[in-house]
Design an enzyme around this catalytic site. Structure first.
Site, short mmCIF file in Angstrom:
data_model
loop_
_atom_site.label_atom_id
_atom_site.label_comp_id
_atom_site.label_asym_id
_atom_site.label_seq_id
_atom_site.Cartn_x
_atom_site.Cartn_y
_atom_site.Cartn_z
N TYR A 1 101.96 -13.47 68.56
CA TYR A 1 103.09 -13.13 67.70
C TYR A 1 104.37 -13.81 68.19
CZ TYR A 1 99.80 -9.53 66.20
OH TYR A 1 98.70 -8.86 65.74
N ARG B 1 97.44 -10.60 71.65
CA ARG B 1 98.09 -10.80 70.35
C ARG B 1 99.61 -10.81 70.47
NH1 ARG B 1 93.60 -7.89 68.80
NH2 ARG B 1 94.61 -5.84 68.65
N GLN C 1 93.44 -0.02 59.99
CA GLN C 1 92.83 -0.86 61.02
C GLN C 1 91.73 -0.09 61.77
OE1 GLN C 1 96.37 -2.26 63.22
NE2 GLN C 1 96.41 -4.07 61.92
N ALA D 1 90.49 -3.62 49.95
CA ALA D 1 91.06 -4.16 48.72
C ALA D 1 90.49 -5.55 48.46
CB ALA D 1 92.58 -4.23 48.81
N SER E 1 89.23 -3.09 56.77
CA SER E 1 88.75 -1.75 56.40
C SER E 1 89.81 -0.69 56.65
CB SER E 1 87.49 -1.39 57.19
OG SER E 1 86.43 -2.27 56.92
N THR E 2 89.93 0.21 55.71
CA THR E 2 90.82 1.37 55.84
C THR E 2 89.99 2.63 55.65
OG1 THR E 2 92.74 0.16 54.99
CG2 THR E 2 92.83 2.55 54.87
N ALA F 1 98.04 -2.98 50.69
CA ALA F 1 96.68 -2.45 50.59
C ALA F 1 96.73 -0.98 50.16
CB ALA F 1 95.96 -2.59 51.92
N TYR G 1 100.19 -12.10 53.36
CA TYR G 1 99.45 -11.39 52.32
C TYR G 1 99.76 -9.89 52.37
CZ TYR G 1 95.90 -9.84 55.73
OH TYR G 1 95.24 -9.26 56.79
N VAL H 1 104.36 -4.38 56.28
CA VAL H 1 103.40 -3.31 56.55
C VAL H 1 102.26 -3.87 57.40
CG1 VAL H 1 101.83 -1.61 55.55
CG2 VAL H 1 103.98 -2.14 54.40
N HIS I 1 101.95 -6.63 51.79
CA HIS I 1 103.38 -6.39 51.97
C HIS I 1 103.80 -7.00 53.30
CE1 HIS I 1 107.20 -4.42 52.59
NE2 HIS I 1 107.11 -3.79 51.42
#
Length: 271
Positions: free
Chosen positions: A79, A75, A175, A216, A243-244, A133, A101, A106, A103
């Site tokens: 990036y 990743r 995460q 969310a 998922s959080t 989220a 999407y 964040v 913030h």
């Protein structure tokens, strides 16, 4: 007479679109998108992408930079490529907007990297906040984090380093769907990794402590996912990339009698 110094006109603004399609973006962020020369997007689905395309005729998704099919790709490389694509347009003296999407600052390193690079090269660059989220979580679960405070960690970082949670506050682990993943090439965790996390958390929380898996909603027709389960059952939970994990307090706040005495306050005064 010309000074020989090239005038820099390119700019970058990273904006947040919120979590719920179209309804959670600020007026200012929407205006930046509408007036940009080019918009880069990193949004969760085709609905959000198509909505952005109604605001600006030049919207380029960054999603294709991620590994495709069976491709294995770090990743960090993804990036770096995203940032270079964004900066290429800034260097072409365009007004560039990167719409992410939630913030934009964040759990969204691309925006931070791109802004830092643009500023380093002498361009105008900034970030506009969006509804995260976490903001949605407090609203959907009806929790005021000011009542007892809260702590927030990325799940893998929590596992890899010696963080010490405060069981009198709310604990958020972000995460959780990639907890324990260190190669930056996978987008999922395993029951074995989650079992290690459970054992780690058991130092502060009992195994029968109730926890919540939260997601969310990203479309107005969707409801927030709020699944309650015991800590011991976390390895068997269905987890996704959004998922959080919320772990509520397992202990009551303890009064600091020494400080109260210095302030001339009694425990009864706290209500």
């Amino acid at each position: 007479m010309s000074s020989g110094v090239r005038e820099v006109n390119g700019s970058l603004v990273c904006v947040g679109t919120g979590l719920n399609l179209a309804g959670q973006i600020s007026v200012l962020s929407k205006s930046y998108i509408e007036n940009a020369d080019v918009v880069f997007s990193l949004v969760p689905d085709g609905f959000a992408q198509r909505w952005l395309e109604t605001l600006n005729s030049d919207v380029c998704s960054l999603q294709p930079f991620y590994a495709q099919g069976d491709e294995i790709k770090n990743r960090r490389d993804t990036y770096d490529q995203m940032v270079e694509a964004i900066l290429e347009q800034v260097r072409a003296d365009k007004r560039v907007v990167c719409a992410l999407y939630g913030h934009p600052g964040v759990f969204a390193c691309v925006s931070h990297f791109a802004i830092a690079q643009a500023l380093d090269e002498g361009y105008s660059a900034k970030m506009e906040p969006g509804i995260s989220a976490e903001a949605c979580l407090w609203a959907d679960l009806g929790i005021d984090p000011g009542q007892s405070g809260h702590q927030s960690f990325e799940a893998s970082q929590f596992m890899f380093y010696k963080h010490t949670p405060d069981p009198t506050t709310h604990l958020l682990l972000w995460q959780i769907g990639i907890a324990g993943e260190h190669t930056l090439t996978e987008f999922h965790t395993s029951s074995d990794r989650l079992q290690i996390l459970v054992e780690q958390l058991n130092e502060w929380y009992p195994l029968d402590h109730e926890i919540t898996i939260y997601e969310a909603p990203t479309l107005p027709i969707h409801q927030a996912r709020v699944d309650k389960l015991f800590l011991r059952d976390l390895p068997f939970a269905r987890l996704t990339s959004i998922s959080t994990l919320l772990i509520p307090p397992s202990s009551k706040l303890e009064v600091n009698h020494v400080i109260l005495a210095k302030l001339g306050i009694t425990e009864a005064d706290l209500g």
